[in-house]
Design an enzyme around this catalytic site. Structure first.
Site, mmCIF file in Angstrom:
data_model
loop_
_atom_site.group_PDB
_atom_site.id
_atom_site.type_symbol
_atom_site.label_atom_id
_atom_site.label_comp_id
_atom_site.label_asym_id
_atom_site.label_seq_id
_atom_site.Cartn_x
_atom_site.Cartn_y
_atom_site.Cartn_z
ATOM 1 N N TYR A 24 -0.179 5.067 16.151
ATOM 2 C CA TYR A 24 -1.413 4.418 15.706
ATOM 3 C C TYR A 24 -2.612 5.344 15.918
ATOM 4 O O TYR A 24 -3.448 5.516 15.023
ATOM 5 C CB TYR A 24 -1.596 3.112 16.475
ATOM 6 C CG TYR A 24 -2.809 2.309 16.089
ATOM 7 C CD1 TYR A 24 -2.807 1.530 14.934
ATOM 8 C CD2 TYR A 24 -3.953 2.306 16.877
ATOM 9 C CE1 TYR A 24 -3.912 0.778 14.582
ATOM 10 C CE2 TYR A 24 -5.063 1.562 16.541
ATOM 11 C CZ TYR A 24 -5.046 0.794 15.382
ATOM 12 O OH TYR A 24 -6.149 0.056 15.043
ATOM 13 N N LYS A 30 -4.951 6.916 12.947
ATOM 14 C CA LYS A 30 -6.387 6.648 12.854
ATOM 15 C C LYS A 30 -7.208 7.927 12.983
ATOM 16 O O LYS A 30 -8.260 8.072 12.358
ATOM 17 C CB LYS A 30 -6.798 5.621 13.911
ATOM 18 C CG LYS A 30 -6.230 4.230 13.672
ATOM 19 C CD LYS A 30 -6.614 3.673 12.308
ATOM 20 C CE LYS A 30 -6.185 2.223 12.128
ATOM 21 N NZ LYS A 30 -6.565 1.680 10.798
ATOM 22 N N VAL A 46 0.809 -1.218 0.000
ATOM 23 C CA VAL A 46 0.000 0.000 0.000
ATOM 24 C C VAL A 46 0.838 1.263 0.000
ATOM 25 O O VAL A 46 0.342 2.355 -0.304
ATOM 26 C CB VAL A 46 -0.972 -0.013 1.200
ATOM 27 C CG1 VAL A 46 -0.228 0.305 2.490
ATOM 28 C CG2 VAL A 46 -2.128 0.949 0.997
ATOM 29 N N SER A 74 -10.342 3.265 14.059
ATOM 30 C CA SER A 74 -10.261 2.577 15.344
ATOM 31 C C SER A 74 -10.788 3.513 16.419
ATOM 32 O O SER A 74 -10.723 4.746 16.278
ATOM 33 C CB SER A 74 -8.807 2.203 15.659
ATOM 34 O OG SER A 74 -8.661 1.829 17.023
ATOM 35 N N ALA A 81 -2.638 8.628 16.224
ATOM 36 C CA ALA A 81 -2.542 9.770 15.315
ATOM 37 C C ALA A 81 -2.943 9.385 13.899
ATOM 38 O O ALA A 81 -3.648 10.129 13.202
ATOM 39 C CB ALA A 81 -1.121 10.323 15.323
#
Length: 257
Positions: free
Chosen positions: A160, A164, A71, A147, A162
């Site tokens: 994580y 999301k 990705v 999340s 930040a």
């Protein structure tokens, strides 16, 4: 008798791409779509994972294609888009479910680790949108996986959380720009058991006890419990829903000890 019709919650006949669709929640969504009549391509960086999930999709009676995807790489995403358009004739649904996580502290996380998490979990969503939206000629639905960490205070998850949070902001921004042809929404799962974290959330552990005590539904979720939200947002029944974040966390985020 009164005659009444409404749009069913269905992805039957739709052509879907699930980035990060060979493990965890992404895999559950890919298989859920296939079981509901969609043709599905589920991607991963790992060829064996792609092949295994593709076998399951075909066993459910759906068409698929076997292609790996990184990705963070434009060329890789472009190859997926071109393959799906060639094989299916178009794209109706895209799910961005790729993930990366770090449990380093705010003061302890190094640049490389921060950049890896945000490159995959946040910038990956941007690249997915930019790659696939132009190929959705008949419109459609993009579903990003966020999340509850985007909005709750959770220690040792700065990158994580930040990322999301950025996913949710980007979802709203892209929903505005891509309307009315393409709807863009997100799902924010709570604590979900997947094959990758079974030990972490096992019954009898301290972490599981804390979660069960706080969540109004008194338990963690199985990953299949996220599929219904994805099917709904991908379906024509959600034709007037865009720019939204659908939280599926058993009420955890609205509760207090």
């Amino acid at each position: 008798m009164v005659a009444y019709e409404h749009t069913p919650v269905s992805v039957d006949g739709k052509r879907a791409v699930v980035i990060g669709g060979t493990s965890g929640i992404g895999q559950a969504i890919a298989l859920g779509f296939a079981s509901e009549g969609a043709d599905v391509v589920a991607t991963s960086r790992t060829e064996s994972a792609v092949s295994s999930t593709a076998d399951d999709i075909e066993e459910l009676g759906a068409n698929t294609a076997r292609i790996t995807c990184d990705v963070t790489a434009r060329q890789s995403l472009d190859a997926v888009r071109e393959t799906v358009v060639e094989e299916f004739g178009g794209i109706d649904v895209v799910v961005a479910s790729q993930g990366a996580i770090s449990r380093e502290t705010v003061l302890g996380i190094e640049d490389d680790e921060w950049n890896f998490v945000t490159d995959v979990a946040l910038d990956g969503v941007r690249k997915v949108t930019q790659t696939f939206a132009p190929a959705m000629d008949d419109g459609g639905s993009i579903v990003n996986i966020s999340s509850m960490a985007a909005r709750l205070s959770m220690a040792n998850l700065p990158a994580y959380s930040a990322a999301k949070g950025g996913v949710e902001a980007f979802t709203r921004a892209s929903a505005k720009e891509l309307a009315p042809e393409i709807r863009v929404n997100a799902i924010a799962p709570g604590f979900v058991i997947t094959p990758q974290n079974t030990d972490t959330y096992a019954e009898g552990t301290e972490k599981r006890a804390v979660i069960d005590a706080r969540a109004p539904l008194g338990r963690v979720a199985d990953r299949e419990e996220i599929v219904g939200a994805a099917v709904y947002l991908a379906s024509d029944a959600a034709s007037y829903v865009t720019g939204e974040v659908l939280t599926v966390d058993g009420g955890f985020g609205d509760s207090a000890f």
